[in-house]
Design a protein around this motif. Structure first.
Motif, PDB file in Angstrom:
ATOM      1  N   PRO A  13       0.795  -1.270  -0.014  1.00 20.61           N
ATOM      2  CA  PRO A  13       0.008  -0.011  -0.149  1.00 20.61           C
ATOM      3  C   PRO A  13       0.867   1.347  -0.070  1.00 20.61           C
ATOM      4  CG  PRO A  13      -0.845  -1.676   1.734  1.00 20.61           C
ATOM      5  CD  PRO A  13       0.407  -2.116   1.028  1.00 20.61           C
ATOM      6  N   ASP A  14       1.953   1.463   0.545  1.00 24.10           N
ATOM      7  CA  ASP A  14       2.543   2.559   0.597  1.00 24.10           C
ATOM      8  C   ASP A  14       4.230   2.344  -0.036  1.00 24.10           C
ATOM      9  OD1 ASP A  14       3.915   0.792   2.399  1.00 24.10           O
ATOM     10  OD2 ASP A  14       4.124   2.088   4.030  1.00 24.10           O
ATOM     11  N   ALA A  15       4.352   1.282  -0.772  1.00 25.84           N
ATOM     12  CA  ALA A  15       5.692   1.408  -1.492  1.00 25.84           C
ATOM     13  C   ALA A  15       5.679   2.206  -2.749  1.00 25.84           C
ATOM     14  CB  ALA A  15       6.115   0.214  -1.579  1.00 25.84           C
ATOM     15  N   PRO A  16       5.910   3.360  -2.968  1.00 28.57           N
ATOM     16  CA  PRO A  16       6.013   3.987  -4.358  1.00 28.57           C
ATOM     17  C   PRO A  16       7.219   3.423  -5.191  1.00 28.57           C
ATOM     18  CG  PRO A  16       7.155   5.485  -2.719  1.00 28.57           C
ATOM     19  CD  PRO A  16       6.811   4.105  -1.870  1.00 28.57           C
ATOM     20  N   GLY A  17       6.571   3.447  -6.407  1.00 31.11           N
ATOM     21  CA  GLY A  17       7.706   2.770  -7.763  1.00 31.11           C
ATOM     22  C   GLY A  17       8.226   1.560  -7.383  1.00 31.11           C
ATOM     23  N   ASP A  18       9.580   1.771  -7.396  1.00 29.00           N
ATOM     24  CA  ASP A  18      10.429   0.587  -7.130  1.00 29.00           C
ATOM     25  C   ASP A  18      11.168   0.581  -5.937  1.00 29.00           C
ATOM     26  OD1 ASP A  18      11.487  -2.200  -8.096  1.00 29.00           O
ATOM     27  OD2 ASP A  18      13.300  -1.019  -8.971  1.00 29.00           O
ATOM     28  N   ASP A  19      10.597   0.894  -4.919  1.00 29.84           N
ATOM     29  CA  ASP A  19      11.145   0.916  -3.364  1.00 29.84           C
ATOM     30  C   ASP A  19      11.441  -0.446  -3.055  1.00 29.84           C
ATOM     31  OD1 ASP A  19      11.745   1.750  -1.071  1.00 29.84           O
ATOM     32  OD2 ASP A  19       9.855   2.696  -0.487  1.00 29.84           O
ATOM     33  N   ASN A 312       0.287 -32.949  12.968  1.00 25.24           N
ATOM     34  CA  ASN A 312       0.386 -31.752  12.618  1.00 25.24           C
ATOM     35  C   ASN A 312       1.836 -31.092  12.604  1.00 25.24           C
ATOM     36  OD1 ASN A 312      -0.153 -28.853  12.060  1.00 25.24           O
ATOM     37  ND2 ASN A 312      -1.570 -28.573  13.824  1.00 25.24           N
ATOM     38  N   SER A 313       2.210 -30.989  11.526  1.00 23.54           N
ATOM     39  CA  SER A 313       3.576 -30.447  11.453  1.00 23.54           C
ATOM     40  C   SER A 313       3.297 -29.178  10.509  1.00 23.54           C
ATOM     41  CB  SER A 313       4.837 -31.122  10.927  1.00 23.54           C
ATOM     42  OG  SER A 313       4.389 -31.666   9.478  1.00 23.54           O
ATOM     43  N   GLY A 314       4.156 -27.923  10.746  1.00 22.88           N
ATOM     44  CA  GLY A 314       3.710 -26.924  10.149  1.00 22.88           C
ATOM     45  C   GLY A 314       4.237 -26.728   8.590  1.00 22.88           C
ATOM     46  N   LEU A 315       3.428 -26.499   7.741  1.00 20.70           N
ATOM     47  CA  LEU A 315       3.745 -26.258   6.235  1.00 20.70           C
ATOM     48  C   LEU A 315       4.221 -24.924   6.017  1.00 20.70           C
ATOM     49  CD1 LEU A 315       1.487 -28.540   4.329  1.00 20.70           C
ATOM     50  CD2 LEU A 315       3.570 -28.783   5.516  1.00 20.70           C
ATOM     51  N   VAL A 316       5.114 -24.505   5.287  1.00 18.33           N
ATOM     52  CA  VAL A 316       5.669 -23.071   5.210  1.00 18.33           C
ATOM     53  C   VAL A 316       4.593 -22.253   4.371  1.00 18.33           C
ATOM     54  CG1 VAL A 316       6.810 -23.445   3.175  1.00 18.33           C
ATOM     55  CG2 VAL A 316       7.487 -21.430   4.640  1.00 18.33           C
ATOM     56  N   VAL A 317       3.758 -22.754   3.784  1.00 20.40           N
ATOM     57  CA  VAL A 317       2.707 -22.299   2.737  1.00 20.40           C
ATOM     58  C   VAL A 317       1.683 -21.713   3.929  1.00 20.40           C
ATOM     59  CG1 VAL A 317       3.018 -23.306   0.610  1.00 20.40           C
ATOM     60  CG2 VAL A 317       1.486 -24.342   2.391  1.00 20.40           C
ATOM     61  N   THR A 318       1.721 -22.292   4.888  1.00 22.50           N
ATOM     62  CA  THR A 318       0.424 -21.516   6.006  1.00 22.50           C
ATOM     63  C   THR A 318       1.171 -20.552   6.593  1.00 22.50           C
ATOM     64  OG1 THR A 318       1.025 -23.277   7.680  1.00 22.50           O
ATOM     65  CG2 THR A 318      -0.764 -23.812   6.174  1.00 22.50           C
ATOM     66  N   ASP A 319       2.373 -20.497   6.917  1.00 23.74           N
ATOM     67  CA  ASP A 319       3.055 -19.560   7.437  1.00 23.74           C
ATOM     68  C   ASP A 319       3.168 -18.242   6.540  1.00 23.74           C
ATOM     69  OD1 ASP A 319       4.428 -20.713   9.962  1.00 23.74           O
ATOM     70  OD2 ASP A 319       5.333 -21.925   8.750  1.00 23.74           O
ATOM     71  N   ILE A 320       3.254 -18.475   5.411  1.00 22.07           N
ATOM     72  CA  ILE A 320       3.493 -17.527   4.200  1.00 22.07           C
ATOM     73  C   ILE A 320       1.952 -16.826   3.999  1.00 22.07           C
ATOM     74  CG2 ILE A 320       3.725 -17.209   1.750  1.00 22.07           C
ATOM     75  CD1 ILE A 320       5.748 -19.415   1.620  1.00 22.07           C
ATOM     76  N   ALA A 321       0.904 -17.720   3.971  1.00 23.72           N
ATOM     77  CA  ALA A 321      -0.319 -17.079   3.806  1.00 23.72           C
ATOM     78  C   ALA A 321      -0.791 -15.926   5.245  1.00 23.72           C
ATOM     79  CB  ALA A 321      -1.354 -18.170   3.520  1.00 23.72           C
ATOM     80  N   LEU A 322      -0.798 -16.715   6.362  1.00 19.86           N
ATOM     81  CA  LEU A 322      -0.698 -15.890   7.524  1.00 19.86           C
ATOM     82  C   LEU A 322       0.070 -14.792   7.646  1.00 19.86           C
ATOM     83  CD1 LEU A 322      -3.157 -15.727  10.109  1.00 19.86           C
ATOM     84  CD2 LEU A 322      -1.627 -17.455  11.170  1.00 19.86           C
ATOM     85  N   GLY A 323       1.336 -15.007   7.487  1.00 17.58           N
ATOM     86  CA  GLY A 323       2.200 -13.853   7.542  1.00 17.58           C
ATOM     87  C   GLY A 323       1.868 -12.836   6.736  1.00 17.58           C
ATOM     88  N   HIS A 324       1.654 -13.140   5.368  1.00 20.13           N
ATOM     89  CA  HIS A 324       1.164 -12.170   4.496  1.00 20.13           C
ATOM     90  C   HIS A 324      -0.109 -11.348   4.930  1.00 20.13           C
ATOM     91  CE1 HIS A 324      -0.366 -10.574   0.299  1.00 20.13           C
ATOM     92  NE2 HIS A 324       0.889  -9.927   0.527  1.00 20.13           N
ATOM     93  N   ARG A 325      -1.196 -12.084   5.609  1.00 18.57           N
ATOM     94  CA  ARG A 325      -2.364 -11.452   5.933  1.00 18.57           C
ATOM     95  C   ARG A 325      -1.988 -10.486   7.121  1.00 18.57           C
ATOM     96  NH1 ARG A 325      -6.851  -9.212   5.300  1.00 18.57           N
ATOM     97  NH2 ARG A 325      -8.331  -9.577   6.987  1.00 18.57           N
ATOM     98  N   LEU A 326      -0.944 -10.769   8.066  1.00 20.31           N
ATOM     99  CA  LEU A 326      -0.600  -9.957   9.364  1.00 20.31           C
ATOM    100  C   LEU A 326       0.087  -8.911   8.755  1.00 20.31           C
ATOM    101  CD1 LEU A 326      -0.069 -12.761  11.931  1.00 20.31           C
ATOM    102  CD2 LEU A 326      -1.727 -11.178  12.128  1.00 20.31           C
ATOM    103  N   ILE A 331       0.777  -3.108   7.737  1.00 19.04           N
ATOM    104  CA  ILE A 331       1.006  -2.107   6.836  1.00 19.04           C
ATOM    105  C   ILE A 331      -0.141  -1.090   6.784  1.00 19.04           C
ATOM    106  CG2 ILE A 331       1.650  -1.665   4.447  1.00 19.04           C
ATOM    107  CD1 ILE A 331       3.208  -4.370   4.383  1.00 19.04           C
ATOM    108  N   ALA A 332      -1.139  -1.370   6.613  1.00 22.07           N
ATOM    109  CA  ALA A 332      -2.368  -0.671   6.616  1.00 22.07           C
ATOM    110  C   ALA A 332      -2.555   0.051   7.851  1.00 22.07           C
ATOM    111  CB  ALA A 332      -3.744  -1.569   6.449  1.00 22.07           C
ATOM    112  N   GLU A 333      -1.850  -0.178   9.062  1.00 20.01           N
ATOM    113  CA  GLU A 333      -2.151   0.346  10.294  1.00 20.01           C
ATOM    114  C   GLU A 333      -0.507   1.206  10.464  1.00 20.01           C
ATOM    115  OE1 GLU A 333      -2.871  -1.922  13.589  1.00 20.01           O
ATOM    116  OE2 GLU A 333      -4.816  -2.684  12.584  1.00 20.01           O
ATOM    117  N   GLY A 334       0.187   1.383   9.442  1.00 15.91           N
ATOM    118  CA  GLY A 334       1.373   1.889   9.506  1.00 15.91           C
ATOM    119  C   GLY A 334       2.463   1.650  10.644  1.00 15.91           C
TER     120      GLY A 334
END
Length: 343
Positions: A13-19, A312-326, A331-334
């Motif tokens: 949201p706040d990364a202008p251009g090729d920042d 139940n062992s952690g798959l990195v794709v779930t870390d990626i999805a939840l990490g990206h969501r957080l 970022i939206a809150e600055g």
């Protein structure tokens, strides 16, 4: 039951251009993010479904451990095809030969936007794991518990134990008996407080007779640490029960005598589940991997009376999805600190 994942949302949201400035999100930054249990479950479920559809990549983790076993390190690389994000997760734990208070643990996730080619964030992965793992257990319970399951037992009161019951109630709201076994009074109270926070009016029944509690549970979730005295044996379990292993607290017999074995990843179970091996060092074959179960390509359970063991062992794709969501919410809150690492 099917839930839908929140839309990926704006990319940076706040990364202008090729920042190429890297945003660093600390433990305290992420602790202030408000995210619902349902949001977490939907995000994790979508990550599994995207993997099952062949749109994500989740290679086997790399492991480094010294001969004396005092520490362990992991490195995981993956790509979420729904969010189009690539990430690297690292994990390092020191002091495995000590009690929990004497250990050091560090884990971090670095996210890159695979559309723009720009970094998204580097973040502490502690809260991600604390949310992702019990959400995965709750999804396993939803898909693999016997029809009409009403009782659950959580073994352990550490980080994973504290949210196990709230997440189970999110996916199995009909549960009416919630049991808890723990050896640390402060941990027991933390679990009970977390349950009240998310589900006011619901209480966890603290049990001391582990054998009787296991025999009364439709779902057993073992989240305890490696020094736990708890070891639920297969002979204690009721017909049709589901045993979910997250940490420790289940005896190897629960795996070897199960009628059906489900794992989030068979390859990872064979790397991190060696403590469940038999006397010859063998692990049984996995009957179904959980992403395929969620996608309807495999069965989590075939009959109401069979005992199902789930790893139940952690798959990195779930870390990626939840990490990206957080990261999106942060970022939206600055929040976070912007670091010109590549300048």
């Amino acid at each position: 039951m099917t839930t839908s994942s929140p839309a990926p949302g704006p990319r940076t949201p706040d990364a202008p251009g090729d920042d190429k400035t890297l945003r660093v999100l600390s433990t305290s930054d992420l602790a202030q993010i408000d995210i619902s249990l349902a949001d977490v479950v939907a995000t994790v479920e979508n990550a599994y479904r995207t993997l099952a559809a062949g749109r994500s990549d989740n290679p086997r983790k790399l492991t480094v451990k010294p001969p004396d076993g005092h520490s362990v390190s992991y490195a995981m690389l993956g790509r979420d095809g729904s969010r189009e994000v690539v990430a690297i997760k690292t994990s390092y734990k020191h002091g495995l030969d000590r009690e929990r208070d004497g250990q050091h643990y560090y884990t971090a996730l670095t996210l890159y936007d695979d559309v723009t080619g720009l970094p998204v964030a580097m973040m502490d992965c502690g809260r991600i794991g604390a949310l992702r793992t019990p959400a995965a257990s709750a999804l396993l319970a939803r898909e693999c518990a016997r029809p009409g399951a009403r009782s659950a037992l959580v073994v352990g009161t550490g980080t994973q134990g504290r949210l196990a019951l709230p997440f189970l109630l999110t996916t199995l709201p009909a549960l009416d008996r919630l049991m808890l076994f723990g050896t640390r009074p402060e941990g027991v109270e933390a679990v009970r407080a977390e349950l009240r926070r998310h589900f006011p009016g619901r209480e966890a029944e603290v049990v001391t007779d582990l054998r009787a509690a296991a025999g009364a549970a439709d779902v057993v979730v073992a989240t305890a640490g490696p020094h736990t005295p708890a070891a639920v044996d297969a002979s204690w379990l009721a017909p049709g029960s589901l045993s979910i292993l997250v940490g420790h607290g289940l005896a190897p017999s629960t795996l070897h005598r199960a009628d059906r074995v489900v794992a989030t990843s068979e390859a990872q179970m064979r790397v991190t589940g060696t403590d469940m091996a038999d006397a010859e060092g063998r692990l049984p074959a996995v009957d179904a991997e959980f992403p395929a179960v969620l996608a309807g390509l495999a069965q989590g359970r075939r009959s109401p009376d069979e005992h199902v063991f789930a790893y139940n062992s952690g798959l990195v794709v779930t870390d990626i999805a939840l990490g990206h969501r957080l990261a999106q919410l942060a970022i939206a809150e600055g929040r976070g600190t912007r670091v010109p690492l590549w300048r």
